[in-house]
Design a protein around this motif. Sequence first.
Motif, PDB file in Angstrom:
ATOM      1  N   GLY A   9     -31.089  17.400   1.966  1.00 49.53           N
ATOM      2  CA  GLY A   9     -31.028  17.679   3.394  1.00 49.53           C
ATOM      3  C   GLY A   9     -31.907  16.814   4.271  1.00 49.53           C
ATOM      4  O   GLY A   9     -31.919  16.981   5.492  1.00 49.53           O
ATOM      5  N   PHE A  10     -32.640  15.870   3.691  1.00 50.58           N
ATOM      6  CA  PHE A  10     -33.458  14.972   4.504  1.00 50.58           C
ATOM      7  C   PHE A  10     -32.581  13.961   5.251  1.00 50.58           C
ATOM      8  O   PHE A  10     -32.950  13.490   6.322  1.00 50.58           O
ATOM      9  CB  PHE A  10     -34.467  14.228   3.629  1.00 50.58           C
ATOM     10  CG  PHE A  10     -35.594  15.079   3.155  1.00 50.58           C
ATOM     11  CD1 PHE A  10     -36.721  15.274   3.946  1.00 50.58           C
ATOM     12  CD2 PHE A  10     -35.540  15.730   1.932  1.00 50.58           C
ATOM     13  CE1 PHE A  10     -37.767  16.079   3.519  1.00 50.58           C
ATOM     14  CE2 PHE A  10     -36.581  16.540   1.490  1.00 50.58           C
ATOM     15  CZ  PHE A  10     -37.694  16.721   2.293  1.00 50.58           C
ATOM     16  N   ILE A  11     -31.459  13.624   4.656  1.00 43.59           N
ATOM     17  CA  ILE A  11     -30.537  12.640   5.224  1.00 43.59           C
ATOM     18  C   ILE A  11     -29.171  13.301   5.428  1.00 43.59           C
ATOM     19  O   ILE A  11     -28.729  14.106   4.603  1.00 43.59           O
ATOM     20  CB  ILE A  11     -30.394  11.421   4.280  1.00 43.59           C
ATOM     21  CG1 ILE A  11     -31.758  10.746   4.078  1.00 43.59           C
ATOM     22  CG2 ILE A  11     -29.371  10.439   4.825  1.00 43.59           C
ATOM     23  CD1 ILE A  11     -32.333  10.098   5.322  1.00 43.59           C
ATOM     24  N   ASP A  12     -28.505  12.940   6.538  1.00 50.36           N
ATOM     25  CA  ASP A  12     -27.215  13.555   6.866  1.00 50.36           C
ATOM     26  C   ASP A  12     -26.021  12.805   6.292  1.00 50.36           C
ATOM     27  O   ASP A  12     -24.942  13.375   6.149  1.00 50.36           O
ATOM     28  CB  ASP A  12     -27.075  13.642   8.388  1.00 50.36           C
ATOM     29  CG  ASP A  12     -28.197  14.474   9.005  1.00 50.36           C
ATOM     30  OD1 ASP A  12     -28.415  15.606   8.546  1.00 50.36           O
ATOM     31  OD2 ASP A  12     -28.861  13.977   9.934  1.00 50.36           O
ATOM     32  N   MET A  56     -36.662   9.977  -3.671  1.00 52.43           N
ATOM     33  CA  MET A  56     -35.268  10.388  -3.606  1.00 52.43           C
ATOM     34  C   MET A  56     -34.399   9.211  -3.195  1.00 52.43           C
ATOM     35  O   MET A  56     -34.567   8.648  -2.112  1.00 52.43           O
ATOM     36  CB  MET A  56     -35.103  11.531  -2.594  1.00 52.43           C
ATOM     37  CG  MET A  56     -35.775  12.830  -3.011  1.00 52.43           C
ATOM     38  SD  MET A  56     -35.788  14.067  -1.679  1.00 52.43           S
ATOM     39  CE  MET A  56     -37.287  13.575  -0.813  1.00 52.43           C
ATOM     40  N   GLY A  57     -33.466   8.838  -4.080  1.00 51.54           N
ATOM     41  CA  GLY A  57     -32.478   7.838  -3.718  1.00 51.54           C
ATOM     42  C   GLY A  57     -31.538   8.406  -2.672  1.00 51.54           C
ATOM     43  O   GLY A  57     -31.654   9.572  -2.266  1.00 51.54           O
ATOM     44  N   ALA A  58     -30.582   7.586  -2.238  1.00 53.59           N
ATOM     45  CA  ALA A  58     -29.703   7.975  -1.136  1.00 53.59           C
ATOM     46  C   ALA A  58     -28.995   9.304  -1.390  1.00 53.59           C
ATOM     47  O   ALA A  58     -29.034  10.218  -0.555  1.00 53.59           O
ATOM     48  CB  ALA A  58     -28.688   6.870  -0.873  1.00 53.59           C
ATOM     49  N   GLU A  59     -28.355   9.433  -2.556  1.00 55.41           N
ATOM     50  CA  GLU A  59     -27.600  10.651  -2.858  1.00 55.41           C
ATOM     51  C   GLU A  59     -28.509  11.872  -2.906  1.00 55.41           C
ATOM     52  O   GLU A  59     -28.175  12.937  -2.375  1.00 55.41           O
ATOM     53  CB  GLU A  59     -26.862  10.497  -4.188  1.00 55.41           C
ATOM     54  CG  GLU A  59     -25.603   9.640  -4.118  1.00 55.41           C
ATOM     55  CD  GLU A  59     -24.500  10.284  -3.282  1.00 55.41           C
ATOM     56  OE1 GLU A  59     -24.440  11.524  -3.232  1.00 55.41           O
ATOM     57  OE2 GLU A  59     -23.715   9.555  -2.671  1.00 55.41           O
ATOM     58  N   LYS A  60     -29.663  11.745  -3.545  1.00 53.09           N
ATOM     59  CA  LYS A  60     -30.568  12.886  -3.669  1.00 53.09           C
ATOM     60  C   LYS A  60     -31.141  13.266  -2.306  1.00 53.09           C
ATOM     61  O   LYS A  60     -31.287  14.459  -1.996  1.00 53.09           O
ATOM     62  CB  LYS A  60     -31.698  12.569  -4.648  1.00 53.09           C
ATOM     63  CG  LYS A  60     -32.618  13.764  -4.923  1.00 53.09           C
ATOM     64  CD  LYS A  60     -33.675  13.438  -5.963  1.00 53.09           C
ATOM     65  CE  LYS A  60     -33.071  13.309  -7.346  1.00 53.09           C
ATOM     66  NZ  LYS A  60     -34.129  13.147  -8.387  1.00 53.09           N
ATOM     67  N   ALA A  61     -31.481  12.263  -1.480  1.00 51.33           N
ATOM     68  CA  ALA A  61     -32.017  12.555  -0.147  1.00 51.33           C
ATOM     69  C   ALA A  61     -30.996  13.307   0.697  1.00 51.33           C
ATOM     70  O   ALA A  61     -31.344  14.197   1.479  1.00 51.33           O
ATOM     71  CB  ALA A  61     -32.428  11.255   0.540  1.00 51.33           C
ATOM     72  N   GLU A 114     -27.004   2.714   1.309  1.00 49.25           N
ATOM     73  CA  GLU A 114     -26.750   3.107  -0.079  1.00 49.25           C
ATOM     74  C   GLU A 114     -27.840   2.611  -1.028  1.00 49.25           C
ATOM     75  O   GLU A 114     -27.948   3.089  -2.160  1.00 49.25           O
ATOM     76  CB  GLU A 114     -25.379   2.608  -0.555  1.00 49.25           C
ATOM     77  CG  GLU A 114     -25.224   1.105  -0.597  1.00 49.25           C
ATOM     78  CD  GLU A 114     -24.630   0.552   0.676  1.00 49.25           C
ATOM     79  OE1 GLU A 114     -23.980  -0.498   0.616  1.00 49.25           O
ATOM     80  OE2 GLU A 114     -24.824   1.165   1.744  1.00 49.25           O
ATOM     81  N   VAL A 115     -28.666   1.661  -0.583  1.00 47.09           N
ATOM     82  CA  VAL A 115     -29.770   1.190  -1.415  1.00 47.09           C
ATOM     83  C   VAL A 115     -31.108   1.774  -0.957  1.00 47.09           C
ATOM     84  O   VAL A 115     -32.165   1.401  -1.461  1.00 47.09           O
ATOM     85  CB  VAL A 115     -29.865  -0.356  -1.405  1.00 47.09           C
ATOM     86  CG1 VAL A 115     -28.617  -0.973  -1.980  1.00 47.09           C
ATOM     87  CG2 VAL A 115     -30.106  -0.888   0.013  1.00 47.09           C
ATOM     88  N   GLY A 116     -31.085   2.693  -0.006  1.00 48.46           N
ATOM     89  CA  GLY A 116     -32.316   3.226   0.552  1.00 48.46           C
ATOM     90  C   GLY A 116     -32.920   4.348  -0.283  1.00 48.46           C
ATOM     91  O   GLY A 116     -32.304   4.869  -1.210  1.00 48.46           O
TER      92      GLY A 116
END
Length: 344
Positions: free
Chosen positions: A167-170, A158-163, A97-99
């Motif tokens: 679609g970069f993060i699942d 991109m913070g966690a939510e935006k990433a 969540e801090v990534g």
Amino acid sequence: MGKIQIKGPIVLDTDAWIYDWLGMPCACPKKLQKALEEAGGKDVELEINSPGGYVSSGFEMYQAVRDYAGKVSAHVITACSAATLLVCAADEALISEVGYVMIHNASRQTSGNMNKNEMRQCADQLAEIDEGILNAYVNKTGKNREELQTLMDAESYMGAEKAISYGFIDGYMKDNKSAAVQAVASETPMISAEKMKELANLIEHKSEKDTAKKEGGEKMTLQEFLQKNPEAKAEQDAVIAEATQSGADAERERIQSLDAIAKTVSAEALNEAKYGKNKVDGKTLAYDAMVKGELKAEAYIKDAVKDSAESGAEDVGAGKGEAGEPENTDAEDMAAFVNSRKGV
């Protein structure tokens, strides 16, 4: 499940030994391939916390992950530049969540005089490298090339939510975003993740013990719960106080680390690192300055020449390489300088 660390810059295989010798983390194709071979087809996790680096190494590592027989999960703290290729190569990408994730266009350093044709050729080469990066991004996100190219042009963080939304993060590494934790986080942004979890566990335990519900089964808000449980409020205050002090200490150490390298970077870069939108510590600024070639050459070279003269390194002859290889490589030059600094 085996874990493979992708920490520090992504470097060439031929340069990794320098980082290892200095005790600095780095990632390279050879290290990743060895770890995957040792995993023997079993499921693995890539623990990614990297500012990126050489795109050629990133491409090679991307393909190694894509070719791996077992399932590969990417667990992201930070993934910037070439490190995002590993995120895209994995079967599943999860984030803290801090990534955050950062994407941009490929770049290269140039020196000396270049005419217009050489500059155009350089730009064309970089455009083709960007095409390879876009291929990985399209495969992962499903978005069109134009939209992704716009994000790369803007050097997008991109913070966690935006990433996740792009679609970069699942998803998140852990579902620890409870309402209670979020409420405290909005009021006390300097609380560490460990302390947040501690507080969340405390509240959950107290809730079960004291049946923290209103009549009719409606759940209590955090504030209502704390009002009914003064001991929990006291513990919450203690956690916040400790976290606030830890945050102040960390900020002081960050400023001190920047002051320590003040003579080797430009005043503008130092000021941006201290007070700008994207604050960083001394180690991160030093790495960024090295990659972008913004070190103050006069100060750096002056110290290098002085230390080399004092160590007697100038009296040591360069050995000859194998047939077909140059007699002196960049790695050897750097090693000689490092040895002189170490007194070897």
